[in-house]
Design an enzyme around this catalytic site. Sequence first.
Site, PDB file in Angstrom:
ATOM      1  N   GLY A  53      40.873  48.050  37.421  1.00 30.43           N
ATOM      2  CA  GLY A  53      39.466  47.861  36.795  1.00 30.43           C
ATOM      3  C   GLY A  53      38.317  48.529  37.317  1.00 30.43           C
ATOM      4  N   GLU A 107      35.520  48.420  44.530  1.00 32.62           N
ATOM      5  CA  GLU A 107      35.825  47.400  43.530  1.00 32.62           C
ATOM      6  C   GLU A 107      34.832  47.297  42.195  1.00 32.62           C
ATOM      7  OE1 GLU A 107      38.083  45.569  42.540  1.00 32.62           O
ATOM      8  OE2 GLU A 107      39.126  44.234  43.697  1.00 32.62           O
ATOM      9  N   ASP A 108      35.624  46.782  41.403  1.00 35.86           N
ATOM     10  CA  ASP A 108      34.915  46.476  40.149  1.00 35.86           C
ATOM     11  C   ASP A 108      34.041  45.164  40.005  1.00 35.86           C
ATOM     12  OD1 ASP A 108      37.110  45.059  40.292  1.00 35.86           O
ATOM     13  OD2 ASP A 108      37.793  45.386  38.234  1.00 35.86           O
ATOM     14  N   ASP A 120      35.138  38.304  42.833  1.00 32.17           N
ATOM     15  CA  ASP A 120      34.940  36.768  42.185  1.00 32.17           C
ATOM     16  C   ASP A 120      35.270  35.700  43.243  1.00 32.17           C
ATOM     17  OD1 ASP A 120      35.035  34.772  40.239  1.00 32.17           O
ATOM     18  OD2 ASP A 120      36.919  35.205  39.432  1.00 32.17           O
ATOM     19  N   LYS A 131      30.025  38.071  41.677  1.00 32.99           N
ATOM     20  CA  LYS A 131      30.202  36.830  40.886  1.00 32.99           C
ATOM     21  C   LYS A 131      30.156  35.805  41.990  1.00 32.99           C
ATOM     22  CE  LYS A 131      33.470  36.215  37.696  1.00 32.99           C
ATOM     23  NZ  LYS A 131      34.196  36.201  36.431  1.00 32.99           N
ATOM     24  N   PHE A 189      33.150  35.198  32.465  1.00 36.05           N
ATOM     25  CA  PHE A 189      34.114  36.069  32.316  1.00 36.05           C
ATOM     26  C   PHE A 189      33.719  37.284  31.631  1.00 36.05           C
ATOM     27  CE2 PHE A 189      38.133  38.423  31.355  1.00 36.05           C
ATOM     28  CZ  PHE A 189      38.875  38.040  32.693  1.00 36.05           C
ATOM     29  N   ASP A 219      38.956  43.856  32.038  1.00 31.98           N
ATOM     30  CA  ASP A 219      39.730  43.632  30.972  1.00 31.98           C
ATOM     31  C   ASP A 219      39.818  42.317  30.735  1.00 31.98           C
ATOM     32  OD1 ASP A 219      41.655  43.017  33.375  1.00 31.98           O
ATOM     33  OD2 ASP A 219      42.952  42.626  31.835  1.00 31.98           O
TER      34      ASP A 219
END
Length: 194
Positions: A56, A112-113, A116, A144, A165, A172
Amino acid sequence: MAEPTTGIRRLPDLVNDVAEVLITEAQVRAKVVEMAADLSRDYADRDLTLVSVLKGSLPFMADLMRAITIPVQIDLMEVSSYGGTSTETSGLVRILKDLSSSVEGRDVLIVEDIIDTGLTLNYLQRYLRGKNPASLRICALLDKPARRLASIEIDYRGFTIPDRFVVGYGLDYGEFYRNLPYIGVLKPEVYTAS
Ligand code: IMP
Ligand code: MG
């Protein structure tokens, strides 16, 4: 080309599957440049290694490193955190690809992308601390916070996003949509179709 052997698979429609663009390509670009400027300032005269978490973070890493103006080394790890469904994390983290070089005594920045639940980062942080870096910090394009389970201190944060999401710019759904140049949300029927 060979026919698929199992079932009929619906290929994504990159244009029509997107319900909404949350962060535009230009907004991403501007933010990455801003983050790179902060890093170039904070890590001047340090021994910086960017550790990207595949897959990611690939576009973010590629853009971030090219906007950084100080000497830097890179390394790549790949972990899988989704033993659950394609939109829910399982909390299980598996290392699919480890570091190529030692980071002992180096200033490590995890790239990091998205953060969460924080479970992946929580695991990675502990793992990388065990490699005795001089310092260990976290740089995440997206945060997030709504679903956080492990408390994580994010040193460099791009955007805080709502509990949705998202796909694109590396992120992805079912391994697709990573090549979208912006960050968006898919139409509900796309998520329920698979
Ligand atoms: P965490 O362990 O729950 O923090 O999840 C981290 C990983 O889950 C990220 O690196 C992504 O690969 C994936 N992930 C979490 N939220 C999203 C999302 O909204 N879209 C796509 N992937 C996500
Ligand atoms: Mg990831």
